[in-house]
Enzyme design. Structure first.
Site: not given
Length: 356
Positions: A106-108, A179
């Protein structure tokens, strides 16, 4: 058949004609990266694809293999985007794979950007032939050029655009449940809102931010998104909008007076709407009678700003004295970790020209 599925791709007959190109680190690499054999071999084949500029199904499959090994490899993402276009692939299927990738990583940034590229191409396909694109002046971390004027679209394309926007916003919302402060998800969400023009989704987005803030008043990302919506949505920040948002911020400040987010939002809306901070003087002074608010640095910092503005506008010695009291309160009691700053602010008050 099962055995062949488990076989590394480069051992399969259809890859026999490809000559892999090893990574060239020079004769004596100082600190060579310890790649796994699988990744190193896969990249050797990818370099061969790039050198030949091969646009094929196997090249597309290879980009997927590399990306799943290294999701941040932006060169491979770009090559995949070229292949999707050249091979005229079904972009809806690509979105399904990206959804899986987002859930895994999810943080890419590269994954979110790839989704933006794919959705941007789908949006372009909604345009009638020979239509000139329009742009907006919105500014975010990602490009926010509008693909079209929503109101000018034929009804069929309007429906398709609304369905696509709805689907994307729901997808992003699901990701944010895990998040709520995923910067890349929020940046992409702003791009989606803007890229499809000034459609009905802006009103729904305002309700969405209110829902998130209702669940967690300290969700600064939701406050930031609300500011984006009220300042960039249809009509911009009107006088009615300023009054509505000021009341919204005040009500949340009363719940949590030591929460910085609604204070920043309140003063930001006033500034954007060309209103003076002095307009909330009575509200801020009223908070001083509330014990938990009286020890909020944001109450006193805002009052300091208010009195300082009054002192400059009215050349009022009384306002200077009130501002000094707030600076002392901040430096010595409620925010002494920044005492040097507040003491400096106090010295600056001496420079205000007042009427004796």
């Amino acid at each position: 058949m099962a055995e062949q599925d488990d076989m590394p791709f480069y051992q399969k007959p259809e890859w026999a004609d490809v000559v892999p190109i090893p990574q060239d680190d020079g004769p004596n690499p100082l600190v060579p990266i310890a790649y796994t054999k699988e990744y190193s071999t896969t990249m050797d084949y990818f370099r061969a694809m790039c050198r030949a500029q091969e646009k094929s199904e196997r090249a597309l499959d290879l980009t997927k293999i590399v990306i799943e090994l290294s999701p941040s490899h932006y060169t491979v993402w770009y090559y995949r985007q070229q292949l999707l276009k050249e091979l005229n692939k079904d972009l809806k299927e690509e979105l399904e794979w990206i959804e899986w990738m987002v859930n895994e990583h999810p943080k890419s940034y590269q994954i979110w950007h790839h989704r933006q590229v794919v959705v941007g191409r789908i949006a372009q396909s909604l345009l009638p032939h020979n239509t000139t694109t329009t742009t907006t002046t919105l500014t975010t971390a990602q490009s926010t050029e509008a693909a079209f004027s929503f109101d000018d679209l034929p009804e069929a394309q309007k429906t398709a655009a609304q369905e696509l926007v709805k689907s994307e916003l729901e997808f992003i919302a699901e990701s944010l449940e895990d998040d709520t402060k995923n910067y890349h998800a929020w940046s992409y969400r702003q791009w989606v809102l803007a890229h499809f023009g000034l459609g009905p989704w802006w009103v729904e987005e305002l309700a969405y931010t209110e829902e998130l803030i209702g669940k967690d008043v300290r969700n600064n990302s939701a406050w930031n998104q609300r500011y984006f919506v009220v300042t960039n949505g249809p009509g911009g920040l009107t006088e009615e909008g300023v009054q509505r948002e000021v009341q919204f911020a005040k009500s949340n400040i009363e719940k949590t007076p030591s929460n910085e987010s609604p204070w920043v939002y309140l003063t930001g809306v006033l500034r954007k709407g060309n209103h003076s901070v002095t307009e909330i003087k009575e509200f801020c002074e009223g908070l001083l009678s509330v014990p938990r608010a009286n020890f909020s640095p944001f109450v006193h910092a805002t009052l300091l700003d208010i009195y300082e503005v009054e002192a400059k506008e009215k050349r009022s010695a009384a306002s200077v004295e009130k501002a000094k009291e707030e600076a002392i309160m901040l430096a010595e009691k409620v925010d002494n970790i920044r005492s040097k700053y507040w003491n400096w602010r106090k010295t600056q008050l001496q420079k205000i020209d007042v009427v004796a």
